[in-house]
Design an enzyme around this catalytic site. Structure first.
Site, short mmCIF file in Angstrom:
data_model
loop_
_atom_site.label_atom_id
_atom_site.label_comp_id
_atom_site.label_asym_id
_atom_site.label_seq_id
_atom_site.Cartn_x
_atom_site.Cartn_y
_atom_site.Cartn_z
N ALA A 65 -41.00 27.09 26.31
CA ALA A 65 -40.73 26.29 25.12
C ALA A 65 -39.45 25.51 25.40
O ALA A 65 -38.65 25.89 26.26
CB ALA A 65 -40.56 27.20 23.92
N GLY A 108 -43.14 30.32 27.30
CA GLY A 108 -44.25 29.73 26.55
C GLY A 108 -45.31 29.12 27.48
O GLY A 108 -46.48 29.03 27.10
N GLU A 111 -47.49 31.92 28.28
CA GLU A 111 -48.25 32.26 27.07
C GLU A 111 -49.36 31.24 26.81
O GLU A 111 -50.47 31.60 26.41
CB GLU A 111 -47.29 32.36 25.88
CG GLU A 111 -46.35 33.56 26.02
CD GLU A 111 -45.22 33.56 25.01
OE1 GLU A 111 -44.48 32.56 24.93
OE2 GLU A 111 -45.07 34.57 24.30
N GLU A 131 -37.68 35.08 28.82
CA GLU A 131 -36.96 34.89 27.55
C GLU A 131 -35.77 35.83 27.41
O GLU A 131 -34.77 35.50 26.78
CB GLU A 131 -37.92 35.11 26.37
CG GLU A 131 -38.98 34.03 26.18
CD GLU A 131 -40.27 34.28 26.95
OE1 GLU A 131 -40.26 35.11 27.90
OE2 GLU A 131 -41.28 33.63 26.62
N1 CO8 Z 1 -36.53 23.85 27.97
C1 CO8 Z 1 -35.86 22.68 28.05
N2 CO8 Z 1 -35.49 22.10 29.22
C2 CO8 Z 1 -35.87 22.72 30.35
C3 CO8 Z 1 -36.60 23.93 30.35
C4 CO8 Z 1 -36.93 24.50 29.08
N3 CO8 Z 1 -37.65 25.64 28.96
N4 CO8 Z 1 -36.80 24.32 31.63
C5 CO8 Z 1 -36.23 23.36 32.40
N5 CO8 Z 1 -35.67 22.41 31.64
C6 CO8 Z 1 -34.98 21.20 32.09
C7 CO8 Z 1 -33.58 21.52 32.64
O1 CO8 Z 1 -32.66 21.63 31.57
C8 CO8 Z 1 -33.33 20.33 33.53
O2 CO8 Z 1 -32.95 19.24 32.74
P1 CO8 Z 1 -31.66 18.32 33.18
O3 CO8 Z 1 -32.12 17.68 34.46
O4 CO8 Z 1 -31.52 17.36 32.05
O5 CO8 Z 1 -30.53 19.25 33.36
C9 CO8 Z 1 -34.71 20.01 34.10
O6 CO8 Z 1 -35.65 20.63 33.21
C10 CO8 Z 1 -34.95 20.56 35.49
O7 CO8 Z 1 -34.66 21.95 35.45
P2 CO8 Z 1 -33.59 22.64 36.45
O8 CO8 Z 1 -32.56 21.65 36.88
O9 CO8 Z 1 -33.09 23.88 35.79
O10 CO8 Z 1 -34.55 22.97 37.67
P3 CO8 Z 1 -34.42 24.17 38.72
O11 CO8 Z 1 -35.46 23.90 39.74
O12 CO8 Z 1 -33.02 24.36 39.14
O13 CO8 Z 1 -34.83 25.48 37.86
C11 CO8 Z 1 -36.19 26.79 36.34
C12 CO8 Z 1 -36.13 25.61 37.34
C13 CO8 Z 1 -35.93 28.10 37.08
C14 CO8 Z 1 -37.59 26.78 35.74
C15 CO8 Z 1 -35.12 26.59 35.24
O14 CO8 Z 1 -35.22 25.26 34.74
C16 CO8 Z 1 -35.25 27.53 34.09
O15 CO8 Z 1 -34.82 28.67 34.18
N6 CO8 Z 1 -35.82 27.06 32.94
C17 CO8 Z 1 -35.94 27.84 31.74
C18 CO8 Z 1 -37.05 28.86 31.82
C19 CO8 Z 1 -37.10 29.68 30.54
O16 CO8 Z 1 -36.18 30.38 30.19
N7 CO8 Z 1 -38.25 29.62 29.83
C20 CO8 Z 1 -38.46 30.34 28.60
C21 CO8 Z 1 -38.09 29.49 27.43
S1 CO8 Z 1 -38.20 30.37 25.88
C22 CO8 Z 1 -39.84 30.40 25.53
O17 CO8 Z 1 -40.65 29.88 26.23
C23 CO8 Z 1 -40.25 31.13 24.26
C24 CO8 Z 1 -41.71 30.78 23.92
C25 CO8 Z 1 -42.03 31.13 22.48
C26 CO8 Z 1 -42.79 30.00 21.77
C27 CO8 Z 1 -41.86 29.19 20.93
C28 CO8 Z 1 -42.57 28.20 20.02
C29 CO8 Z 1 -41.57 27.48 19.13
#
Ligand code: CO8
Length: 257
Positions: A65, A108, A111, A131
């Protein structure tokens, strides 16, 4: 209809939807989810479409998400916004969805993948529920669906440590159906969708419904549900045609009636 965050195409009887927010690894914001359910429901209604492929890019199916969008929510604001109403609509899609994943399949994203019916993964896929690393828990069904698929202990490990697993580990756990080289994951998913599209759409619909019922029902309730769907198919033209074609040693032509 034009979309900003997804790409929608029709390839014969297969509807293809690709998540398309590459700058944020296909993070699932409200707008994308709204577009996704609209496109899925459109394909569900359209008679010429018989199966659906849902995909992202090679680098990411979806990294979860949208954390930026969620970060300032409060208990009340997030509850009133009720984003999960959109997710419930994904769950209600009646046509089969083959999910083609590659790269990041997180939170998400994982999911959403588990809402699909068959999953083809590229060798570079990493799947997880991270998460816990940002102080929350899976909210779109992860604690329930992942546990039903991989069992309590593995689900606990993934959800409590937030660590990802590889495509091959996911295959061993039954979380994905197939792992293929990255250049083939989308084509393989489309091939599966085409195969399903050849079957009787009425039988496919009632089969999907009956398999999903096994998530919620006791064995006796599930068996009864399956039996009723089985009986119901004997009022379809496709059942008559399918069995007649078998006896006449020819391929059936299914009308979807
Ligand atoms: N949300 C928003 N932006 C994101 C997300 C995300 N989940 N994942 C990546 N991005 C963005 C980064 O902020 C970055 O943006 P910017 O270039 O502007 O800084 C861009 O995408 C590229 O990402 P990275 O630079 O971080 O790329 P890396 O290759 O270094 O890392 C990862 C990739 C490991 C995937 C890393 O981006 C990461 O850890 N992302 C978050 C993963 C995460 O925690 N996901 C769970 C989110 S919570 C959730 O899903 C709850 C679901 C419940 C449903 C909710 C409904 C409302």
């Amino acid at each position: 209809m034009t979309y900003k965050n997804i790409i929608v195409e029709e390839e014969g009887a297969v509807g293809v939807i690709a998540l398309n927010r590459p700058q944020v690894l296909n993070a699932l914001n409200h707008e994308l989810m709204g577009e996704l359910v609209s496109a899925l429901e459109e394909f569900d209604r359209k008679e010429s479409i018989r199966s659906i492929v849902l995909t992202g890019s090679e680098r990411a199916f979806a990294a979860g998400a949208d954390i930026k969008e969620m970060s300032d929510e409060t208990t009340i604001s997030i509850m009133l916004r009720d984003n999960f109403a959109t997710w419930d609509r994904v769950r209600n899609i009646k046509k089969p969805i083959v999910c083609a994943v590659s790269g990041f399949v997180l939170g998400g994203g994982c999911e959403l993948m588990m809402n699909c019916d068959i999953i083809v993964a590229s060798e570079t896929t990493q799947l997880g529920q991270p998460e816990i690393n940002i102080g929350v828990i899976p909210g779109a069904g992860g604690t329930q669906r992942l546990t039903r698929v991989v069992g309590k202990h593995k689900a606990m490990e993934m959800i409590l440590t937030g660590k990802s697993i590889t495509a091959h580990e996911a295959l061993e756990l039954g979380l994905v159906n197939k792992v293929v080289p990255v250049e083939l994951f989308l084509e393989e998913a489309k091939a599966m969708a085409r195969e399903i599209a050849k079957k009787s759409p009425v039988a496919v619909r009632l089969a999907k419904e009956a398999v999903l019922k096994s998530y919620d029902a006791s064995l006796s309730e599930g068996l009864l549900f399956e039996r009723k769907n089985f009986y119901m198919l004997f009022s379809s033209e496709d059942q008559k045609e399918g069995m007649k074609a078998f006896l006449e040693k020819r391929q059936p032509t299914f009308s979807g009636r």
